[in-house]
Every structure is written in C-alpha cells, then in structure tokens.
Design a protein around this motif. Sequence first.
Motif, PDB file in Angstrom:
ATOM      1  N   GLU A  69     110.262  -4.517 -65.148  1.00  0.00           N
ATOM      2  CA  GLU A  69     109.482  -3.603 -65.967  1.00  0.00           C
ATOM      3  C   GLU A  69     109.504  -2.091 -65.401  1.00  0.00           C
ATOM      4  O   GLU A  69     109.634  -1.135 -66.312  1.00  0.00           O
ATOM      5  CB  GLU A  69     108.015  -4.217 -65.900  1.00  0.00           C
ATOM      6  CG  GLU A  69     107.754  -5.433 -66.646  1.00  0.00           C
ATOM      7  CD  GLU A  69     106.341  -5.915 -66.466  1.00  0.00           C
ATOM      8  OE1 GLU A  69     105.386  -5.246 -65.954  1.00  0.00           O
ATOM      9  OE2 GLU A  69     106.174  -7.108 -66.970  1.00  0.00           O
ATOM     10  N   ARG A  73     110.671   1.247 -67.547  1.00  0.00           N
ATOM     11  CA  ARG A  73     109.686   2.308 -67.729  1.00  0.00           C
ATOM     12  C   ARG A  73     110.420   3.649 -67.220  1.00  0.00           C
ATOM     13  O   ARG A  73     110.268   4.710 -67.879  1.00  0.00           O
ATOM     14  CB  ARG A  73     108.311   2.061 -67.129  1.00  0.00           C
ATOM     15  CG  ARG A  73     107.500   0.905 -67.724  1.00  0.00           C
ATOM     16  CD  ARG A  73     106.245   0.664 -67.215  1.00  0.00           C
ATOM     17  NE  ARG A  73     105.658  -0.409 -67.609  1.00  0.00           N
ATOM     18  CZ  ARG A  73     104.688  -0.404 -68.759  1.00  0.00           C
ATOM     19  NH1 ARG A  73     104.797   0.780 -69.319  1.00  0.00           N
ATOM     20  NH2 ARG A  73     104.271  -1.391 -69.245  1.00  0.00           N
ATOM     21  N   ASP A  80     106.062   2.866 -75.303  1.00  0.00           N
ATOM     22  CA  ASP A  80     104.517   2.757 -75.385  1.00  0.00           C
ATOM     23  C   ASP A  80     104.039   1.588 -74.521  1.00  0.00           C
ATOM     24  O   ASP A  80     103.138   1.403 -73.759  1.00  0.00           O
ATOM     25  CB  ASP A  80     104.144   2.542 -76.955  1.00  0.00           C
ATOM     26  CG  ASP A  80     104.080   3.921 -77.435  1.00  0.00           C
ATOM     27  OD1 ASP A  80     103.580   4.730 -77.102  1.00  0.00           O
ATOM     28  OD2 ASP A  80     104.399   3.878 -78.778  1.00  0.00           O
ATOM     29  N   ASP A  81     105.013   0.434 -74.576  1.00  0.00           N
ATOM     30  CA  ASP A  81     104.645  -0.525 -73.668  1.00  0.00           C
ATOM     31  C   ASP A  81     105.884  -1.295 -73.316  1.00  0.00           C
ATOM     32  O   ASP A  81     106.931  -1.249 -74.147  1.00  0.00           O
ATOM     33  CB  ASP A  81     103.816  -1.497 -74.707  1.00  0.00           C
ATOM     34  CG  ASP A  81     103.264  -2.825 -73.681  1.00  0.00           C
ATOM     35  OD1 ASP A  81     103.002  -2.589 -72.814  1.00  0.00           O
ATOM     36  OD2 ASP A  81     103.301  -3.947 -74.398  1.00  0.00           O
ATOM     37  N   SER A  83     107.198  -5.076 -71.166  1.00  0.00           N
ATOM     38  CA  SER A  83     106.708  -6.487 -70.495  1.00  0.00           C
ATOM     39  C   SER A  83     107.674  -7.327 -70.418  1.00  0.00           C
ATOM     40  O   SER A  83     108.654  -7.300 -71.133  1.00  0.00           O
ATOM     41  CB  SER A  83     105.424  -7.008 -71.180  1.00  0.00           C
ATOM     42  OG  SER A  83     105.744  -7.538 -72.591  1.00  0.00           O
ATOM     43  N   THR A 107     107.822  -1.638 -76.643  1.00  0.00           N
ATOM     44  CA  THR A 107     107.205  -1.197 -78.110  1.00  0.00           C
ATOM     45  C   THR A 107     107.415   0.199 -78.012  1.00  0.00           C
ATOM     46  O   THR A 107     107.004   0.937 -77.167  1.00  0.00           O
ATOM     47  CB  THR A 107     105.789  -1.913 -78.029  1.00  0.00           C
ATOM     48  OG1 THR A 107     106.094  -3.109 -78.227  1.00  0.00           O
ATOM     49  CG2 THR A 107     105.208  -1.397 -79.404  1.00  0.00           C
TER      50      THR A 107
END
Length: 251
Positions: A69, A73, A80-81, A83, A107
Amino acid sequence: MKRDTRGFYTLEAVILVPLFILAVLSLGYFMRIEGMWENCIHGALDESSQIAAKASNGVAPATTAFKVEERVREDNPDLDDVSVSALRVMYSDMSGDNLISYRLDATEKPELPLFSERKFELEFPVKFRGFVGKKEKGTPMGASGLESAETGHTVWIFPQSGEKYHGESCTYVKATVHPVLLSGSVKRRYDPCGMCLSDDIPEGSLVFCFGSDGTAYHRGTCRTIDRKSVAIDRSEAVERGYAPCSKCGGS
C-alpha cells in the motif's frame, strides 16, 4: 426569407465546438486513469518481488500489506484510496508451495468535464512464490556424500497450463513471456497488442513480451501471457507428475 449560410455555420460551430472540446478533455482524463492503473500494477509487482526475495526470513501479513500500500501510494499520490485485501502468505496449492497472494484495490474519483464526478476502481490480483528454496527431508550428507551425489538437472515447466517439462533450448521455453519496462527501443522492436490495446500504455510502465519470437508487447492483464515458465529440478518436476516434452525430450 433569405438563407444566411454564414450564420448557419456559425450557429453549428457554437453548438459542436464546445462538445468536441469537452469530449477531447474527457478522453484525456480516461487516458490519465489508465496510465495511473498501469503505474499502480507496476509498483505492486515490484514491491512483491522484493518481498519474495526476503521470504526466507518469514513473511508477516500486516507488514506485507503495509509495504504494498505504501509503495502504490508513494508512486500515485493522487489516488483517493488504496488497500490490500484477501492476503494469504506461505500457503500451497496446485501451482506450488510457499505462495503469497493478495488483491490490490485502488480508487480514483476525478472531476470530469462532462460529469461532475465519476468513480474509477482497480481490482488486480497478485500471486507469487517466496524465494525460500526447496526443503529436503533427512540429514546433511556431508562432504563425501556431496562428492558422490548426482548433479541436479534443471528443467522448465509451465505451472498454469502445462503437463510437460522442457529443456532450456526448447522452443516452448524460448517463447515464454518476460516483463520489461516500456521504452522507445521496446516500441521500435515490438508492436502494441491488438487484443489488450496496449498502444496507450505510457513509457516507463511494465509490459510483457515473448522474447525474440514475439512481435507485440502486452498488458499484465492480457490473456495471451498466461503461459509463464519457471525453472525447477527435474526430479521435482517428475514428483509433481510432469512428463518429458515430446519435442525436446525434457533436456
């Protein structure tokens, strides 16, 4: 009434030109999202390879999920997200042992010109094996045993779709897929795949090619790259039920 052709064309331009501009802008957003997904997949696979290389020291589920993750990122700060779900570590199935798998979910909700907001979602499954070697039962053979032991013989198998083992020079092995970073030289050597429409993949992304016998570069999700070969010892291949290749004889 006299028809004014110039006025007609002006009215037509006033109506169509803004729609055309909005359509072009929307297409640019879609291409940006596709490039972002490719970058997410590349980062997850690269981080997975590092996890696999250190698997002999153990694989902690929480740490594995955090590392993947964090990497995704870091490479894609506009997401936005992100996981990692369905994580399993050091398990066995029909394709091998010491396996690690997870599903990457991402997302992005950009503000599009033609729409106030739209949600784009990525679901990408990842499965790989930890580099822990093969565990043999029994006691160490010692120096004398090493001198008299028969030298192992490496063969190649296709865990996902094969039932034979092959030699290194076999044409089936030479045609196996391998990952490369897309660059100008790769584009000059290979054409984009017409099945997975890889022509819009940005340079620097991870693509897959079939060596000297291939003619196209593919996305990681293309169904034409399912045949991936791995090298194992011939005795292990026989234990798993693989038979010699009818073309190369397995050597």
